[in-house]
Write a protein that holds these residues in place. Structure first.
Motif, mmCIF file in Angstrom:
data_model
loop_
_atom_site.group_PDB
_atom_site.id
_atom_site.type_symbol
_atom_site.label_atom_id
_atom_site.label_comp_id
_atom_site.label_asym_id
_atom_site.label_seq_id
_atom_site.Cartn_x
_atom_site.Cartn_y
_atom_site.Cartn_z
ATOM 1 N N GLU A 51 25.756 43.950 28.490
ATOM 2 C CA GLU A 51 24.838 43.475 27.443
ATOM 3 C C GLU A 51 23.917 44.592 26.972
ATOM 4 N N ALA A 52 23.292 45.296 27.910
ATOM 5 C CA ALA A 52 22.387 46.396 27.559
ATOM 6 C C ALA A 52 23.142 47.519 26.856
ATOM 7 N N ILE A 53 24.354 47.796 27.321
ATOM 8 C CA ILE A 53 25.169 48.848 26.705
ATOM 9 C C ILE A 53 25.549 48.458 25.277
ATOM 10 N N ALA A 54 25.993 47.225 25.084
ATOM 11 C CA ALA A 54 26.370 46.767 23.742
ATOM 12 C C ALA A 54 25.177 46.841 22.793
ATOM 13 N N ASP A 55 23.992 46.479 23.269
ATOM 14 C CA ASP A 55 22.787 46.575 22.435
ATOM 15 C C ASP A 55 22.497 48.025 22.050
ATOM 16 N N ALA A 56 22.625 48.945 23.011
ATOM 17 C CA ALA A 56 22.367 50.364 22.741
ATOM 18 C C ALA A 56 23.383 50.920 21.748
ATOM 19 N N VAL A 57 24.626 50.558 21.914
ATOM 20 C CA VAL A 57 25.677 51.028 20.997
ATOM 21 C C VAL A 57 25.429 50.467 19.594
ATOM 22 N N GLN A 58 25.053 49.191 19.497
ATOM 23 C CA GLN A 58 24.772 48.600 18.197
ATOM 24 C C GLN A 58 23.607 49.312 17.512
ATOM 25 N N ARG A 59 22.574 49.667 18.267
ATOM 26 C CA ARG A 59 21.446 50.415 17.692
ATOM 27 C C ARG A 59 21.915 51.756 17.132
ATOM 28 N N THR A 60 22.820 52.411 17.827
ATOM 29 C CA THR A 60 23.372 53.676 17.341
ATOM 30 C C THR A 60 24.146 53.449 16.048
ATOM 31 N N PHE A 61 24.976 52.402 16.013
ATOM 32 C CA PHE A 61 25.731 52.086 14.798
ATOM 33 C C PHE A 61 24.777 51.812 13.637
ATOM 34 N N ASP A 62 23.672 51.133 13.915
ATOM 35 C CA ASP A 62 22.702 50.813 12.871
ATOM 36 C C ASP A 62 21.966 52.058 12.382
ATOM 37 N N GLU A 63 21.747 53.007 13.291
ATOM 38 C CA GLU A 63 20.993 54.216 12.957
ATOM 39 C C GLU A 63 21.847 55.256 12.233
ATOM 40 N N ILE A 64 23.105 55.372 12.627
ATOM 41 C CA ILE A 64 23.996 56.380 12.043
ATOM 42 C C ILE A 64 25.025 55.659 11.172
ATOM 43 N N ARG A 65 24.810 55.687 9.898
ATOM 44 C CA ARG A 65 25.707 55.003 8.955
ATOM 45 C C ARG A 65 26.960 55.844 8.712
ATOM 46 N N ASP A 66 28.076 55.142 8.538
ATOM 47 C CA ASP A 66 29.360 55.794 8.236
ATOM 48 C C ASP A 66 29.715 56.848 9.280
ATOM 49 N N GLU A 67 29.336 56.599 10.510
ATOM 50 C CA GLU A 67 29.606 57.567 11.570
ATOM 51 C C GLU A 67 31.101 57.696 11.830
ATOM 52 N N VAL A 68 31.520 58.936 12.032
ATOM 53 C CA VAL A 68 32.864 59.240 12.516
ATOM 54 C C VAL A 68 32.687 59.953 13.850
ATOM 55 N N TYR A 69 33.273 59.380 14.893
ATOM 56 C CA TYR A 69 33.137 59.876 16.259
ATOM 57 C C TYR A 69 34.508 60.318 16.745
ATOM 58 N N THR A 70 34.594 61.537 17.248
ATOM 59 C CA THR A 70 35.874 62.026 17.765
ATOM 60 C C THR A 70 35.680 62.590 19.164
ATOM 61 N N ILE A 71 36.719 62.442 19.969
ATOM 62 C CA ILE A 71 36.740 63.080 21.278
ATOM 63 C C ILE A 71 37.936 64.023 21.312
ATOM 64 N N SER A 72 37.789 65.093 22.061
ATOM 65 C CA SER A 72 38.865 66.083 22.158
ATOM 66 C C SER A 72 38.824 66.730 23.537
ATOM 67 N N ASP A 73 39.838 67.503 23.815
ATOM 68 C CA ASP A 73 39.927 68.253 25.080
ATOM 69 C C ASP A 73 39.793 67.350 26.297
ATOM 70 N N LEU A 74 40.470 66.207 26.283
ATOM 71 C CA LEU A 74 40.436 65.315 27.444
ATOM 72 C C LEU A 74 41.052 66.006 28.647
ATOM 73 N N ARG A 75 40.360 65.940 29.759
ATOM 74 C CA ARG A 75 40.844 66.471 31.044
ATOM 75 C C ARG A 75 40.665 65.378 32.081
ATOM 76 N N TRP A 76 41.766 64.873 32.591
ATOM 77 C CA TRP A 76 41.706 63.832 33.611
ATOM 78 C C TRP A 76 41.425 64.486 34.959
ATOM 79 N N VAL A 77 40.224 64.291 35.446
ATOM 80 C CA VAL A 77 39.758 64.906 36.685
ATOM 81 C C VAL A 77 40.382 64.206 37.889
ATOM 82 N N HIS A 78 40.531 62.891 37.776
ATOM 83 C CA HIS A 78 41.127 62.092 38.851
ATOM 84 C C HIS A 78 41.877 60.932 38.228
#
Length: 127
Positions: A51-78
């Motif tokens: 619940e707290a995480i979803a609220d924090a993520v929603q606040r980010t979505f509300d603050e950053i409009r039209d956000e594009v988020y990318t991840i790269s260089d994934l390294r599986w440690v375990h």
């Protein structure tokens, strides 16, 4: 070796779906990928429970409009049948107060397989 490769494909697919839902700004569907007892550590604070995480993520979505988020260089440690840890780099871009902004940093996620499906157990993002 085949089992590890198969898990790697499965986990990569999970992270791709996580990124897709993040970019869709769909907290409702994104929360399905987050464990009820998860903890997230962001630059602006730490959050316990979905619940707290979803609220924090929603606040980010509300603050950053039209956000594009990318991840790269994934390294599986375990990687095991029920637990995995990945580290990666991330980049975001979007409108903050009407101005184009962007940022980047590093992330670490711990995933657990529960009831036959992978879920985020912990996320730590740092810039």
């Amino acid at each position: 070796m085949e089992e590890t490769e198969s898990l790697g494909v499965e986990l990569d697919a999970f992270m791709a779906e996580y990124g897709k839902l993040t970019n869709a700004h769909d907290v409702g569907r994104l929360r399905e990928l987050i464990a009820d007892d998860a903890s997230y550590w962001f630059t602006d604070g730490s959050y316990e429970g979905v619940e707290a995480i979803a609220d924090a993520v929603q606040r980010t979505f509300d603050e950053i409009r039209d956000e594009v988020y990318t991840i790269s260089d994934l390294r599986w440690v375990h990687v095991s049948a029920d637990f995995a840890v990945v580290r990666y780099r991330f980049h975001w871009a979007g409108l903050v107060d009407g101005q184009q902004r962007e940022g980047r940093g590093r992330g670490t996620n711990a995933l657990a397989r529960r009831n036959g499906r992978w879920q985020m157990l912990h996320e730590h993002l740092s810039t």
